[in-house]
Write an enzyme that holds these catalytic residues in place. Structure first.
Site, PDB file in Angstrom:
ATOM      1  N   THR A 154      42.303 -56.890  17.877  1.00  0.00           N
ATOM      2  CA  THR A 154      43.463 -56.915  18.910  1.00  0.00           C
ATOM      3  C   THR A 154      43.123 -57.318  20.437  1.00  0.00           C
ATOM      4  OG1 THR A 154      44.122 -54.773  17.962  1.00  0.00           O
ATOM      5  CG2 THR A 154      44.979 -55.078  20.048  1.00  0.00           C
TER       6      THR A 154
ATOM      7  N   TYR B  43      37.202 -56.824  32.466  1.00  0.00           N
ATOM      8  CA  TYR B  43      38.086 -56.627  31.138  1.00  0.00           C
ATOM      9  C   TYR B  43      38.107 -57.975  30.452  1.00  0.00           C
ATOM     10  CZ  TYR B  43      41.719 -55.186  28.040  1.00  0.00           C
ATOM     11  OH  TYR B  43      42.540 -55.148  27.019  1.00  0.00           O
TER      12      TYR B  43
END
Length: 295
Positions: free
Chosen positions: A113, A130
């Site tokens: 994902t 991130y």
């Protein structure tokens, strides 16, 4: 199929394991012993859980026989002031170890994902750690898929939303502010466009990919998951404001754009459409469902 899922206690993962369980699959989940399982409490007895913080992350491959697919949905956003080292461990090292053991054990496919925000060449500074970790693992998947026979499916999600999401994300925070008639909601000018995709449509995309695993190409393949159309942040916020009949004052332009802000994002869904998938939930209908959850 026997499917191993990470992140099953999260927003997407919880909806995914429920759907896969209804489809009759055997679901193994990797979680922490301290994970909040409230989202999957009703089906937890039907799942096969292993606790990664108790050293059990590799055990399913030895105890459960052949695993037909790995779906990696777990992620660390860094929103709780996690260190860079923690983010690298969660978003790079852990899934890489999982990918390695899956390859050694003969698992036929790995579905990762990913996020649209990790795609730009230059990453926005406020999300850089991130997005950098997401990009790094994607590159590892591409590298290993090109040197082995393992299909690595990169599922690149656009702006997913739906009930039971974290309250600090954009869509829930806008709806919450409007429903509560907060005095004002400070926003950028809102010219950025996003492809808002309802969580049920994301789950159905994973189900379609699983149904076609035997026919997916070897190596690395990326599927973009969105509606295929983009809506401006301003138009989205005004729609939520109108649908809630809110008295909140929308103060567009009171917040500056972030450094290297992504100004346009829209999925190319042709590869998924070729497999028979299409999004079903219109934005207004999806928002009604989220609003009903808040109420």
């Amino acid at each position: 199929m026997k499917i191993l899922v990470t992140g099953a206690t999260g927003f997407l993962g919880s909806q995914l394991v429920k759907a896969l369980r209804r489809d009759g699959h055997t679901i193994i989940i990797l979680k922490r012993s301290t994970s909040d399982c409230s989202r999957i409490q009703d089906i937890l007895p039907d799942l096969i859980p292993y606790d990664t913080d108790r050293g059990q992350w590799e055990a399913p491959f030895f105890e459960q026989g052949r695993i037909d697919a790995i779906i990696h949905t777990a992620t660390c956003y860094g929103r709780n002031n996690e260190s860079n080292a923690v983010m690298v461990e969660a978003n790079v090292s852990f899934p890489l170890k999982l990918l390695d053991v899956g390859m050694r054990s003969g698992t036929p496919v790995f579905l990762n994902t990913d996020t649209f925000s990790s795609a730009p060449v230059r990453l926005s500074s406020h999300l850089q750690p991130y997005n950098l970790t997401k990009r790094q693992f994607r590159e590892w998947g591409k590298c290993l898929a090109e040197t082995t026979s393992l299909p690595f499916i990169n599922v690149r999600l656009e702006h997913m939303y739906g009930p039971y999401d974290s309250a600090n994300k954009f869509v829930p925070s806008v709806i919450k502010s409007c429903l509560e008639n907060q005095p004002e909601l400070r926003l950028t000018e809102g010219k950025q466009t996003r492809d808002f995709i309802y969580v049920d449509d994301v789950v159905s995309a994973f189900r379609v990919l699983l149904a076609h695993t035997a026919h997916l190409p070897a190596g690395f393949t990326e599927y973009q998951v969105g509606t295929g159309s983009a809506t401006s942040i301003r138009a989205f916020t005004e729609l939520a404001h109108q649908m809630t009949q809110s008295r909140t004052v929308l103060k567009f332009g009171s917040i500056a754009y972030k450094d290297l802000e992504i100004m346009h994002s829209q999925a190319d869904i042709r590869l998924l459409q070729a497999l028979g998938w299409n999004p079903q939930v219109k934005l207004e209908d999806g928002l009604r469902k989220v609003m009903a959850d808040f109420k």
